[in-house]
Design a protein around this motif. Structure first.
Motif, short mmCIF file in Angstrom:
data_model
loop_
_atom_site.label_atom_id
_atom_site.label_comp_id
_atom_site.label_asym_id
_atom_site.label_seq_id
_atom_site.Cartn_x
_atom_site.Cartn_y
_atom_site.Cartn_z
N ASP A 1 4.56 7.27 -16.94
CA ASP A 1 4.67 8.36 -15.98
C ASP A 1 5.55 7.93 -14.81
O ASP A 1 5.04 7.44 -13.80
N GLY B 1 4.49 9.17 -11.34
CA GLY B 1 3.25 8.54 -10.90
C GLY B 1 3.44 7.08 -10.51
O GLY B 1 2.92 6.62 -9.49
N ALA C 1 5.33 7.02 -7.20
CA ALA C 1 4.46 7.38 -6.07
C ALA C 1 3.52 6.23 -5.71
O ALA C 1 3.31 5.93 -4.53
N THR C 2 2.96 5.57 -6.72
CA THR C 2 2.07 4.44 -6.47
C THR C 2 2.81 3.31 -5.77
O THR C 2 2.30 2.72 -4.81
N HIS D 1 3.82 4.41 -1.98
CA HIS D 1 2.78 4.79 -1.01
C HIS D 1 2.68 3.81 0.17
O HIS D 1 2.78 4.23 1.33
#
Length: 150
Positions: free
Chosen positions: A70, A73, A76-77, A80
């Motif tokens: 992903d 995903g 984004a992880t 962050h």
């Protein structure tokens, strides 16, 4: 383009020039990073000059090209904690690079990462200077990230 092309005073220059930025990515994203899969953030100050580099290892499945992963995903992880840190430094900006194994260009994967990074930076109001892909044999800037970069 190669880190060998960097002038001795490159750290005094803003990373807004695509040729300089690509050479810096070549320097900062090691061969190991490219073989194993690493997301590298080059943190810059308001003057777009290098302040720090953060390399985040990606899951082993990424290096094995074991899709489907992903990209939005994972991006984004990885981003962050960077976004939180940059928000505390107004005017800071990012130069991002995905170090990955595989073919020199892999549009379906590279464009997903580029799009995710661009959207995450826009949502966080963190200027993205550019997004690069660094493979063992090639460094390039996906067209989508180039068009949407700050």
């Amino acid at each position: 383009m190669s880190f060998l092309d960097l002038a001795p005073e490159w750290t005094d220059q803003p990373l807004t020039d695509p040729t300089l930025a690509a050479d810096v990515v070549d320097l900062m994203v090691s061969d190991r990073d490219r073989r194993n899969g690493t997301f590298t953030a080059i943190l810059c100050g308001p003057d777009a000059r290098l302040r720090a580099v953060v390399a985040i290892d990606l899951p082993a499945e990424f290096a094995e090209q074991d899709l489907p992963l992903d990209p939005p995903g994972l991006c984004a992880t990885a981003m962050h904690p960077l976004v939180l840190a940059l928000r505390s430094e107004p005017g800071s900006c990012l130069l991002l690079a995905l170090g990955r194994p595989g073919p020199p260009t892999w549009p379906e994967v590279d464009n997903e990462w580029s799009t995710a990074a661009t959207h995450l930076c826009q949502a966080a109001q963190v200027p993205l200077l550019a997004f690069y892909i660094a493979t063992p044999d090639h460094i390039y800037q996906p067209q989508l990230a180039k068009a949407n970069a700050a």
